[in-house]
Design an enzyme around this catalytic site. Structure first.
Site, PDB file in Angstrom:
ATOM      1  N   LYS A 170       2.520  -1.812  -5.740  1.00 37.28           N
ATOM      2  CA  LYS A 170       1.945  -1.764  -4.398  1.00 37.28           C
ATOM      3  C   LYS A 170       2.066  -3.163  -3.791  1.00 37.28           C
ATOM      4  O   LYS A 170       1.881  -4.163  -4.509  1.00 37.28           O
ATOM      5  CB  LYS A 170       0.474  -1.329  -4.516  1.00 37.28           C
ATOM      6  CG  LYS A 170      -0.241  -1.143  -3.182  1.00 37.28           C
ATOM      7  CD  LYS A 170      -1.691  -0.696  -3.394  1.00 37.28           C
ATOM      8  CE  LYS A 170      -2.418  -0.398  -2.098  1.00 37.28           C
ATOM      9  NZ  LYS A 170      -3.819   0.023  -2.311  1.00 37.28           N
ATOM     10  N   SER A 207      -5.001   4.261   0.298  1.00 34.33           N
ATOM     11  CA  SER A 207      -4.065   3.346   0.912  1.00 34.33           C
ATOM     12  C   SER A 207      -2.769   3.142   0.116  1.00 34.33           C
ATOM     13  O   SER A 207      -1.781   2.683   0.667  1.00 34.33           O
ATOM     14  CB  SER A 207      -4.726   1.982   1.088  1.00 34.33           C
ATOM     15  OG  SER A 207      -5.080   1.453  -0.180  1.00 34.33           O
ATOM     16  N   SER A 248      -8.294   4.827  -3.225  1.00 35.45           N
ATOM     17  CA  SER A 248      -6.887   4.620  -2.846  1.00 35.45           C
ATOM     18  C   SER A 248      -5.840   4.891  -3.911  1.00 35.45           C
ATOM     19  O   SER A 248      -4.655   4.859  -3.607  1.00 35.45           O
ATOM     20  CB  SER A 248      -6.691   3.209  -2.327  1.00 35.45           C
ATOM     21  OG  SER A 248      -7.088   3.154  -0.991  1.00 35.45           O
TER      22      SER A 248
END
Ligand code: GLN
Length: 487
Positions: free
Chosen positions: A78, A153, A177
């Site tokens: 990420k 997210s 997330s």
């Protein structure tokens, strides 16, 4: 080998048996990434770096050197994790020119285990969001239906693993997330206990809630990555100085007499009927595997979202004060004085959701409101945490839906922040209590969209969590399904 849904063990075995080299493997994944460019799952792809590292691993393998458990296997991170020499944007304009001078501990540990970083995945700006639409870059699309969101997210990581662009990826989970996008994309996503994985080099959103975790195709794969990633780090004062979880070793340990708590608060209004039906079916499957289902109560569940949306913005407003256009990142050209430069940099560099959180956070921490909001939220946080402690006196795990609905359409919740926040009704409380939790695929709704089963374990019991998830995956095949987009 079908890269769309191969497990890490299969891949490792193929590399070991010289059925393919790591360079070939990386090239195949890079082709898959190029072919699925429309998903916007990646912000950065490090072709040269990945191939170079793969070549190194191939050479080491050839020379008979001892290799790590993830040797030569490509993964993605990420874009919230600092990666030395690579853009680390956190999905934000304000870091859109930031090349990190060092790597996060999580990245270093996975690299030390032999994993190859293939790129950085797209995300909601500063990990604030539940749809990955709040990215400064383009929104991420759900590979099961590209008119829908992948969740957020960590949506880029989830979409990339679901579409088989990469066998596994890292994510972070502050309020849901990892688990929410894992559910919406039909993959396995685990958030370990607070303190298990180092936060060093992981750009801070809400420091008392943030935790690194893994997206993978199965609990077995997640266990392998988690074991490599977790452990004490002197560079993070909240990392725990305890032995690693050893999830892989414990994966096949039988769960005799497993008691599963089913909170009545999870099956109320707001939960989609089909999602409820599929989760109930999954619970029956556990029952048929020998578990006992116990009705339990988490009476403060209602307070989780309001409590989270005081504490998380409060911490974010403080953490994000470092982005001022002076130290690093974007700087506005328009400021005539220092104060104006700060203001313009932050107004232009942050997107609307991040600005909203900073405003809320600054407000709840301000003199006169601090006791009314922030201190009160901390008290509520304790009540929520106590609810879990009480329930875990009578059961070993808690299960329920990960999300109230399956993937929603792009744009559907962008104009209503509260509607967006409600995606995390089942997940945010877990972060407030610091517990480990996982989402695993449990079936599909009438539109063919994946549904996630949420499992929560007592503090530091991630091995038990993965045992239960693995048990389910041995008896079901939802986790092996791949979207049509994938060939
Ligand atoms: N959706 C939640 C939020 O917007 C959680 C995000 C996260 O876990 N990083 O804050």
């Amino acid at each position: 080998m079908n890269l769309a849904n191969s497990g890490l063990n299969q891949i490792a075995e193929a590399l070991d048996n010289r059925e393919m080299s790591s360079v070939e493997l990386c090239e195949d994944y890079l082709t898959r990434i190029d072919d699925a460019e429309q998903l916007n799952a990646f912000i950065t792809i490090d072709r040269e770096g990945a191939i170079e590292n793969a070549r190194q691993v191939d050479e080491n393998r050839q020379s008979g050197a001892s290799l790590g458990p993830l040797a030569g296997i490509p993964i993605a991170h990420k874009d919230i994790f600092c990666t030395k020499g690579l853009l680390t944007s956190c999905g934000s304009r304000i870091l859109s020119n930031f090349i990190s001078p060092y790597s996060a501990t999580v990245v270093e540990r996975l690299s030390a285990a032999g994993a190859i970083t293939i790129g950085k995945t797209n995300m909601d700006e500063f990990a604030m969001g539940s749809s990955s639409e709040h990215s400064y870059y383009r929104p991420v699309l759900n590979p099961w239906d590209t008119t829908r969101v992948p969740g957020g997210s960590s949506g880029g990581s989830a979409a990339a693993v679901a579409a088989g662009l990469i066998p596994a990826a890292t994510g972070t989970d502050t309020g849901g997330s990892i688990r929410q996008p894992a559910a919406l994309c039909g993959i396995t996503g685990i958030k370990p206990s607070y303190g298990r994985a180092s936060r060093f080099g992981m750009i801070a959103f809400a420091s008392s809630l943030d935790q690194a975790g893994i997206f993978a195709r199965s609990a077995k794969d997640a266990a392998l990555l988690l074991d490599s990633m977790c452990g004490y780090d002197p560079k993070d004062s909240t990392s725990l100085d305890i032995p690693p979880p050893q999830c892989t070793q414990k994966l096949e340990t039988p769960l005799d007499g497993l008691r599963i708590g089913i909170p009545e608060e999870y099956f109320t209004a707001g939960l989609d009927a089909k999602v409820a039906e599929i989760v109930q079916r999954a619970l029956k499957e556990y029952e048929s595997l020998g578990a006992t289902l116990i009705d339990v109560k988490l009476p403060n569940s209602d307070a989780a979202i309001p409590c989270y949306y005081v504490i998380a913005p409060a911490e974010a407003s403080s953490n994000l004060s470092r982005f001022d256009g002076v130290r690093y990142g974007y700087r506005s050209e328009h400021g005539e004085s220092l104060a104006q430069m700060y203001r313009k940099t932050r107004s232009e560099g942050f997107g609307p959701e991040v600005r909203r959180r900073i405003m809320i956070g600054t407000y709840v921490l301000s003199h006169g409101y601090y006791d009314a909001y922030y201190v009160k939220a901390q008290r509520v946080r304790r009540l929520i945490s106590n609810d879990y402690s009480r329930v875990f006196e009578t059961c070993d795990l808690i299960m329920g839906p990960t999300t109230p609905t399956t993937a929603f359409e792009i744009g559907a919740k962008m104009s209503d922040p509260v509607l967006m926040y409600l995606n995390d009704v089942y997940t945010a409380a877990v972060n407030l209590a610091g517990l480990p939790a996982i989402s695993i695929p449990a079936g599909f709704d009438e539109l063919g969209l994946p549904v996630g089963l949420h499992i929560v374990a007592p503090y530091l019991e991630e091995a038990r969590l993965l045992q239960a998830a693995h048990l389910y995956q041995k008896h079901t095949d939802y986790h092996l399904a791949t979207p049509d987009l994938v060939t």
